[in-house]
Design an enzyme around this catalytic site. Sequence first.
Site, PDB file in Angstrom:
ATOM      1  N   SER A 104       0.827  -1.219   0.000  1.00 18.79           N
ATOM      2  CA  SER A 104       0.000   0.000   0.000  1.00 18.79           C
ATOM      3  C   SER A 104       0.857   1.263   0.000  1.00 18.79           C
ATOM      4  CB  SER A 104      -0.975   0.006   1.185  1.00 18.79           C
ATOM      5  OG  SER A 104      -0.307  -0.227   2.402  1.00 18.79           O
TER       6      SER A 104
ATOM      7  N   ARG B  12       2.797  -4.909  16.771  1.00 21.27           N
ATOM      8  CA  ARG B  12       1.405  -4.456  16.630  1.00 21.27           C
ATOM      9  C   ARG B  12       0.454  -5.553  17.117  1.00 21.27           C
ATOM     10  NH1 ARG B  12       1.550  -3.041  10.355  1.00 21.27           N
ATOM     11  NH2 ARG B  12       2.405  -5.151  10.422  1.00 21.27           N
TER      12      ARG B  12
ATOM     13  N   HIS C 112       5.561 -12.797   7.476  1.00 21.88           N
ATOM     14  CA  HIS C 112       5.791 -11.410   7.052  1.00 21.88           C
ATOM     15  C   HIS C 112       6.980 -11.364   6.103  1.00 21.88           C
ATOM     16  CE1 HIS C 112       6.312  -7.048   7.231  1.00 21.88           C
ATOM     17  NE2 HIS C 112       5.032  -7.054   7.565  1.00 21.88           N
TER      18      HIS C 112
ATOM     19  N   HIS D  85      -1.901  -8.918   1.960  1.00 21.84           N
ATOM     20  CA  HIS D  85      -1.604  -7.645   2.651  1.00 21.84           C
ATOM     21  C   HIS D  85      -2.783  -7.347   3.595  1.00 21.84           C
ATOM     22  CE1 HIS D  85       0.140  -3.822   3.446  1.00 21.84           C
ATOM     23  NE2 HIS D  85      -0.216  -3.146   2.373  1.00 21.84           N
TER      24      HIS D  85
ATOM     25  N   ASP E  57      -2.497  -8.527  11.584  1.00 19.83           N
ATOM     26  CA  ASP E  57      -3.845  -8.959  11.205  1.00 19.83           C
ATOM     27  C   ASP E  57      -4.338 -10.169  11.996  1.00 19.83           C
ATOM     28  OD1 ASP E  57      -4.005  -6.988   9.121  1.00 19.83           O
ATOM     29  OD2 ASP E  57      -2.604  -8.220   7.993  1.00 19.83           O
TER      30      ASP E  57
HETATM   31  N1  CMX Z   1       0.996 -19.968   5.938  1.00 17.37           N
HETATM   32  C1  CMX Z   1       1.444 -20.895   5.072  1.00 17.37           C
HETATM   33  N2  CMX Z   1       2.532 -20.730   4.293  1.00 17.37           N
HETATM   34  C2  CMX Z   1       3.208 -19.593   4.445  1.00 17.37           C
HETATM   35  C3  CMX Z   1       2.824 -18.581   5.354  1.00 17.37           C
HETATM   36  C4  CMX Z   1       1.666 -18.807   6.111  1.00 17.37           C
HETATM   37  N3  CMX Z   1       1.194 -17.903   6.956  1.00 17.37           N
HETATM   38  N4  CMX Z   1       3.711 -17.569   5.276  1.00 17.37           N
HETATM   39  C5  CMX Z   1       4.609 -17.907   4.321  1.00 17.37           C
HETATM   40  N5  CMX Z   1       4.310 -19.119   3.815  1.00 17.37           N
HETATM   41  C6  CMX Z   1       4.964 -19.826   2.721  1.00 17.37           C
HETATM   42  C7  CMX Z   1       4.874 -18.981   1.462  1.00 17.37           C
HETATM   43  O1  CMX Z   1       3.600 -19.108   0.852  1.00 17.37           O
HETATM   44  C8  CMX Z   1       6.021 -19.523   0.654  1.00 17.37           C
HETATM   45  O2  CMX Z   1       5.618 -20.766   0.109  1.00 17.37           O
HETATM   46  P1  CMX Z   1       6.078 -21.225  -1.368  1.00 17.37           P
HETATM   47  O3  CMX Z   1       7.575 -21.210  -1.345  1.00 17.37           O
HETATM   48  O4  CMX Z   1       5.474 -22.583  -1.513  1.00 17.37           O
HETATM   49  O5  CMX Z   1       5.520 -20.211  -2.313  1.00 17.37           O
HETATM   50  C9  CMX Z   1       7.076 -19.806   1.725  1.00 17.37           C
HETATM   51  O6  CMX Z   1       6.354 -19.948   2.968  1.00 17.37           O
HETATM   52  C10 CMX Z   1       8.117 -18.716   1.891  1.00 17.37           C
HETATM   53  O7  CMX Z   1       7.440 -17.491   2.114  1.00 17.37           O
HETATM   54  P2  CMX Z   1       8.123 -16.334   2.994  1.00 17.37           P
HETATM   55  O8  CMX Z   1       9.391 -15.940   2.315  1.00 17.37           O
HETATM   56  O9  CMX Z   1       8.221 -16.790   4.410  1.00 17.37           O
HETATM   57  O10 CMX Z   1       7.032 -15.181   2.963  1.00 17.37           O
HETATM   58  P3  CMX Z   1       6.827 -14.043   1.865  1.00 17.37           P
HETATM   59  O11 CMX Z   1       7.749 -12.921   2.171  1.00 17.37           O
HETATM   60  O12 CMX Z   1       6.888 -14.604   0.477  1.00 17.37           O
HETATM   61  O13 CMX Z   1       5.322 -13.625   2.117  1.00 17.37           O
HETATM   62  C11 CMX Z   1       3.440 -13.087   3.464  1.00 17.37           C
HETATM   63  C12 CMX Z   1       4.946 -12.892   3.268  1.00 17.37           C
HETATM   64  C13 CMX Z   1       2.961 -12.145   4.544  1.00 17.37           C
HETATM   65  C14 CMX Z   1       2.726 -12.753   2.147  1.00 17.37           C
HETATM   66  C15 CMX Z   1       3.178 -14.574   3.866  1.00 17.37           C
HETATM   67  O14 CMX Z   1       3.801 -14.832   5.103  1.00 17.37           O
HETATM   68  C16 CMX Z   1       1.705 -14.924   3.940  1.00 17.37           C
HETATM   69  O15 CMX Z   1       1.122 -15.278   2.909  1.00 17.37           O
HETATM   70  N6  CMX Z   1       1.073 -14.817   5.155  1.00 17.37           N
HETATM   71  C17 CMX Z   1      -0.353 -15.015   5.306  1.00 17.37           C
HETATM   72  C18 CMX Z   1      -1.119 -13.776   4.827  1.00 17.37           C
HETATM   73  C19 CMX Z   1      -0.960 -12.621   5.783  1.00 17.37           C
HETATM   74  O16 CMX Z   1      -1.101 -12.752   6.998  1.00 17.37           O
HETATM   75  N7  CMX Z   1      -0.691 -11.418   5.242  1.00 17.37           N
HETATM   76  C20 CMX Z   1      -0.644 -10.176   6.042  1.00 17.37           C
HETATM   77  C21 CMX Z   1       0.753  -9.554   6.157  1.00 17.37           C
HETATM   78  C22 CMX Z   1       0.699  -8.283   6.979  1.00 17.37           C
HETATM   79  C23 CMX Z   1       0.002  -7.168   6.220  1.00 17.37           C
HETATM   80  O17 CMX Z   1       0.537  -6.728   5.169  1.00 17.37           O
HETATM   81  O18 CMX Z   1      -1.088  -6.719   6.608  1.00 17.37           O
END
Ligand code: CMX
Length: 441
Positions: free
Chosen positions: A241, A327, A318, A271, A373
Amino acid sequence: MEDLKEKFKAKAEKLGAEIKTILKEHGNKVVGQVQLSQIYQGMRGMTGLVTETSLLDAQEGIRFRGYTIPELREKLPKAPGGTEPLPEGLFYLMLIGELPTEEDVQHVTAVLQRRSHVPNHVFHTIEALPLNTHPMTQFVVAVMALQTESQFAKKYSDGLNKKDYWDVVFDDSMDLIARLPRVAAYIYRRKYKFGDHIQPNGLLDWAGNFAHMLGYEDDKFKKLMRLYLTIHADHEGGNVSAHATHLVGSALADPYLSFAAGMNGLAGPLHGLANQEVIKWIFEMQAALGTNTPDSKQIEEYVKKTLSEGKVVPGYGHAVLRQTDPRFTAQMEFGKKYMPDDPLVNTVWKIYEVVPPILQSLGKVKNPWPNVDAHSGALLVHFGMREYEYYTVLFGVSRSLGVLASLCWDRALGYALERPKSVTTDLVQKWLKGEGEIWGD
Ligand code: CMX
């Protein structure tokens, strides 16, 4: 208003001169190295932006102008009899770079009250959408409808000296921040309360008035809104964002257009939409298990089922943080103080015990800890706000403070059109064989 603008101008001139010197003396210093994996995988860890308002440390979490969340909760001015900071104070801190006094914050509150009028066509535009339109879509459409009010767009069209861009971006940003709670509350009351709208209360602070217009008069809910709108405001510059707002603003799109772009990004489930996903996921878990108070074993099995279906556990992980999000902790403290026995809040705390070891055991998740979140929805449900599709709008109202303060800085410092170089895989393959380069001129 002039006060705040003059203070901002003085700060921006000083920093602008310092940046000029930095660039003159050190402009060709090399900052880090870029790996091929970073180009393909979301530019993680690649330093590519300057954002003054906040800085994120992977272990410690966010600092706003050097202050942690616990410090802000202690030091920022509060509403009379209040325990949580007024988000207007955080806005002042992000914009000016100094902790505000009580009077500074009262001034910002008064300015926002004065500028909060929303023209009727914005409400008509919202009304033209089907009622089942997602609240975030309604929110972005309303922001776009408000764009008719942009002073920047008008003045630019009349011919604006580039030295004065910041001045009108500043006015637009204040207007937009002032108007968002009214627009957001209108969307809530329209969709969930049969269009029974509540007029603003000109005596309340920005967050308190928002709570009032949403229809929540409990003093504890107002406290929650002040905390909520403070902690969601900014998370340095690279999140979707903030980055989208900055990127679109770099084309000199006005603050309304730029903020709408940021909000479209916030509406993504990885996000800001994760806050709705968390509560939806917990409600679905409760329904599947047939209990509102699942035990650790039941939660563990449900988490494993979620993962086996190729889904993420919402609220965990994250892109930068490698610890529990402060937070999340701030909200947990709020919960322990005001609703320690709430079953849903207790479920959130139980999930916090169960999920990290499971995510850790996958071996690929870089951060198994909860983010902001994971907690927010349960606190809202406690006060009766169960309409989880609306939650990201609350996040969006808060995020305006950080991204628009940053947009003021972007224009005051004369930052350039953002235009990184991209490459094709064909070019990468040739480069790997020693046939040419992949970096731009
Ligand atoms: N549940 C399951 N798998 C997860 C996970 C979770 N909560 N968090 C990361 N992973 C997985 C990823 O999908 C990725 O899998 P692949 O290699 O198979 O694609 C792997 O672990 C590595 O990911 P990462 O490097 O740890 O995380 P990223 O930096 O790529 O992504 C985020 C970060 C937040 C998108 C991810 O942790 C996620 O999808 N979390 C759940 C959604 C969420 O809570 N988002 C809110 C973030 C805060 C905000 O912006 O408001």
